[in-house]
Motif scaffolding. Structure first.
Motif, PDB file in Angstrom:
ATOM      1  N   ASN A   1      -5.504 -46.924  67.221  1.00 30.09           N
ATOM      2  CA  ASN A   1      -6.781 -47.615  67.377  1.00 30.09           C
ATOM      3  C   ASN A   1      -7.872 -46.651  67.840  1.00 30.09           C
ATOM      4  O   ASN A   1      -7.609 -45.680  68.563  1.00 30.09           O
ATOM      5  CB  ASN A   1      -6.636 -48.752  68.390  1.00 30.09           C
ATOM      6  CG  ASN A   1      -7.872 -49.606  68.460  1.00 30.09           C
ATOM      7  OD1 ASN A   1      -8.390 -50.035  67.430  1.00 30.09           O
ATOM      8  ND2 ASN A   1      -8.368 -49.844  69.663  1.00 30.09           N
TER       9      ASN A   1
ATOM     10  N   ASP B   1      -0.417 -47.064  63.358  1.00 30.66           N
ATOM     11  CA  ASP B   1      -1.869 -47.206  63.307  1.00 30.66           C
ATOM     12  C   ASP B   1      -2.418 -46.915  64.704  1.00 30.66           C
ATOM     13  O   ASP B   1      -2.038 -47.580  65.672  1.00 30.66           O
ATOM     14  CB  ASP B   1      -2.248 -48.617  62.863  1.00 30.66           C
ATOM     15  CG  ASP B   1      -3.743 -48.757  62.605  1.00 30.66           C
ATOM     16  OD1 ASP B   1      -4.133 -48.790  61.437  1.00 30.66           O
ATOM     17  OD2 ASP B   1      -4.518 -48.828  63.589  1.00 30.66           O
TER      18      ASP B   1
ATOM     19  N   ASP C   1     -11.788 -50.475  58.333  1.00 31.59           N
ATOM     20  CA  ASP C   1     -10.460 -51.081  58.182  1.00 31.59           C
ATOM     21  C   ASP C   1     -10.477 -52.522  58.686  1.00 31.59           C
ATOM     22  O   ASP C   1      -9.882 -53.416  58.070  1.00 31.59           O
ATOM     23  CB  ASP C   1      -9.421 -50.278  58.964  1.00 31.59           C
ATOM     24  CG  ASP C   1      -9.261 -48.862  58.452  1.00 31.59           C
ATOM     25  OD1 ASP C   1      -9.355 -48.660  57.227  1.00 31.59           O
ATOM     26  OD2 ASP C   1      -9.057 -47.949  59.280  1.00 31.59           O
TER      27      ASP C   1
ATOM     28  N   VAL D   1       3.236 -52.788  69.969  1.00 26.92           N
ATOM     29  CA  VAL D   1       1.857 -52.432  70.306  1.00 26.92           C
ATOM     30  C   VAL D   1       1.943 -51.620  71.592  1.00 26.92           C
ATOM     31  O   VAL D   1       2.060 -52.172  72.684  1.00 26.92           O
ATOM     32  CB  VAL D   1       0.978 -53.685  70.500  1.00 26.92           C
ATOM     33  CG1 VAL D   1      -0.431 -53.285  70.933  1.00 26.92           C
ATOM     34  CG2 VAL D   1       0.930 -54.503  69.220  1.00 26.92           C
TER      35      VAL D   1
ATOM     36  N   MET E   1      -7.161 -47.197  62.902  1.00 21.92           N
ATOM     37  CA  MET E   1      -7.973 -48.385  62.646  1.00 21.92           C
ATOM     38  C   MET E   1      -9.417 -48.115  63.054  1.00 21.92           C
ATOM     39  O   MET E   1      -9.690 -47.739  64.196  1.00 21.92           O
ATOM     40  CB  MET E   1      -7.414 -49.574  63.427  1.00 21.92           C
ATOM     41  CG  MET E   1      -8.303 -50.802  63.439  1.00 21.92           C
ATOM     42  SD  MET E   1      -8.465 -51.629  61.864  1.00 21.92           S
ATOM     43  CE  MET E   1      -6.866 -52.416  61.774  1.00 21.92           C
TER      44      MET E   1
ATOM     45  N   ARG F   1      -2.989 -55.109  64.533  1.00 20.97           N
ATOM     46  CA  ARG F   1      -3.977 -54.044  64.374  1.00 20.97           C
ATOM     47  C   ARG F   1      -5.396 -54.561  64.590  1.00 20.97           C
ATOM     48  O   ARG F   1      -6.188 -53.948  65.321  1.00 20.97           O
ATOM     49  CB  ARG F   1      -3.866 -53.411  62.986  1.00 20.97           C
ATOM     50  CG  ARG F   1      -2.595 -52.613  62.769  1.00 20.97           C
ATOM     51  CD  ARG F   1      -2.644 -51.873  61.448  1.00 20.97           C
ATOM     52  NE  ARG F   1      -2.645 -52.790  60.320  1.00 20.97           N
ATOM     53  CZ  ARG F   1      -3.156 -52.487  59.123  1.00 20.97           C
ATOM     54  NH1 ARG F   1      -3.744 -51.322  58.923  1.00 20.97           N
ATOM     55  NH2 ARG F   1      -3.098 -53.369  58.140  1.00 20.97           N
TER      56      ARG F   1
ATOM     57  N   VAL G   1      -0.052 -49.036  67.085  1.00 24.41           N
ATOM     58  CA  VAL G   1       0.587 -50.239  66.558  1.00 24.41           C
ATOM     59  C   VAL G   1       1.599 -49.792  65.509  1.00 24.41           C
ATOM     60  O   VAL G   1       1.232 -49.182  64.507  1.00 24.41           O
ATOM     61  CB  VAL G   1      -0.429 -51.210  65.947  1.00 24.41           C
ATOM     62  CG1 VAL G   1       0.262 -52.496  65.498  1.00 24.41           C
ATOM     63  CG2 VAL G   1      -1.538 -51.536  66.955  1.00 24.41           C
TER      64      VAL G   1
ATOM     65  N   TYR H   1       1.503 -57.688  61.276  1.00 25.27           N
ATOM     66  CA  TYR H   1       1.035 -56.314  61.498  1.00 25.27           C
ATOM     67  C   TYR H   1      -0.491 -56.261  61.444  1.00 25.27           C
ATOM     68  O   TYR H   1      -1.127 -55.576  62.250  1.00 25.27           O
ATOM     69  CB  TYR H   1       1.649 -55.386  60.455  1.00 25.27           C
ATOM     70  CG  TYR H   1       1.395 -53.907  60.683  1.00 25.27           C
ATOM     71  CD1 TYR H   1       1.625 -53.311  61.922  1.00 25.27           C
ATOM     72  CD2 TYR H   1       0.929 -53.099  59.647  1.00 25.27           C
ATOM     73  CE1 TYR H   1       1.402 -51.958  62.127  1.00 25.27           C
ATOM     74  CE2 TYR H   1       0.712 -51.736  59.837  1.00 25.27           C
ATOM     75  CZ  TYR H   1       0.943 -51.178  61.075  1.00 25.27           C
ATOM     76  OH  TYR H   1       0.719 -49.825  61.268  1.00 25.27           O
ATOM     77  N   ASP H   2      -1.091 -57.001  60.527  1.00 30.25           N
ATOM     78  CA  ASP H   2      -2.552 -57.062  60.442  1.00 30.25           C
ATOM     79  C   ASP H   2      -3.143 -57.700  61.696  1.00 30.25           C
ATOM     80  O   ASP H   2      -4.167 -57.250  62.215  1.00 30.25           O
ATOM     81  CB  ASP H   2      -2.986 -57.856  59.215  1.00 30.25           C
ATOM     82  CG  ASP H   2      -2.698 -57.139  57.907  1.00 30.25           C
ATOM     83  OD1 ASP H   2      -2.396 -55.928  57.948  1.00 30.25           O
ATOM     84  OD2 ASP H   2      -2.767 -57.790  56.847  1.00 30.25           O
TER      85      ASP H   2
END
Length: 271
Positions: free
Chosen positions: A194, A192, A5, A176, A1, A229, A184, A225-226
């Motif tokens: 970070n 994902d 993004d 997370v 991310m 993230r 994530v 999920y969004d």
């Protein structure tokens, strides 16, 4: 991310909206001597843009909450969880019989939009309630908390991420995995990593702030999920801004909260 993004995930606010348009969140947080965690979590949730935020905690925490959180609604009991768009649980609740009862109630009545952190996770492990984790829940453990959830210790960060992928698939949840380069992971095995954050954020209350942010984003309608993230990115970006303004050694969790508006501006304007 990364920032690009985050810009794509960000949902602009409806200029004709009202407080009911931006979600209703419930945070189950705080206990005697730990109301600070509840305050941090709730402030972060409010700063995330949620329209209404309720905090459920012990009777003795009401005065602290009413003074520290004039924008929030304080409630002692738990009922009608379906009235909320998202529920976050665990920050500073301890492991008393009352805390166990609150987690039990949540697991019996929760919807998909649930964020579980800290002592909520510890209670779930100690009471052998892993099979009761709500479908689609977001779990926010640090590495030691994840070891308890998974049942064994990993030899490296990479191995622990692989364990988290397995856990997310088995329990149908989002993990997370907090730490440097927070990972994530969703139920499908997507990972994902970070890119924001710094070592100054390794301070008491930082995780409470993250739980509040993610819960607030879900309540506003972000896909789970969004929300996880974007919440992790926003949290880390606010921490980076706080480090620039103060220094990593001096960052407090409350500094991260105060930097959330500037972090949002960077995402909104893409720079």
């Amino acid at each position: 991310m990364n920032l690009q993004d985050a810009v794509k995930l960000y949902k602009p606010r409806n200029p004709e909206g009202h407080k009911g348009s931006f979600g209703k969140a419930l945070l189950i947080a705080g206990s005697t001597g730990m109301m600070g965690a509840a305050v941090l979590c709730t402030k972060a949730c409010l700063r995330s843009g949620v329209g209404l935020c309720h905090l459920s905690g012990p009777m003795e925490g009401m005065l602290v909450a009413q003074i520290s959180l004039p924008e929030a609604i304080y409630r002692v009991g738990l009922d009608k969880l379906s009235a909320f768009d998202a529920v976050g649980c665990g920050c500073g609740i301890g492991k008393s019989p009352d805390a166990i009862g609150r987690v039990d109630f949540l697991l019996n009545n929760s919807l998909r939009s649930v964020v579980l952190d800290a002592d909520a996770l510890n209670i779930i492990v100690e009471r052998w309630w892993l099979s009761r984790i709500p479908f689609g829940a977001i779990l926010t453990p640090h590495s030691v908390e994840f070891e308890r959830l998974y049942g064994s210790k990993a030899s490296s960060r990479e191995e622990q991420i692989k364990q988290a992928v397995e856990f997310a698939d088995k329990r149908h949840c989002i993990v997370v995995l907090k730490g440097a380069g927070t990972a994530v992971i969703n139920e499908k095995g997507d990972v994902d990593i970070n890119t924001t954050g710094n070592s100054g954020m390794a301070t008491a209350g930082s995780g409470d702030v993250l739980t509040g942010i993610i819960t607030g984003l879900i309540a506003q309608g972000y896909e789970r999920y969004d929300a996880a993230r974007l919440g992790v990115f926003l949290h880390g970006l606010a921490g980076d801004i706080a480090a620039e303004e103060k220094c990593q050694e001096s960052i407090l969790a409350s500094d991260i909260i105060e930097a959330i508006p500037k972090a949002f501006k960077k995402i909104i304007y893409g720079k």
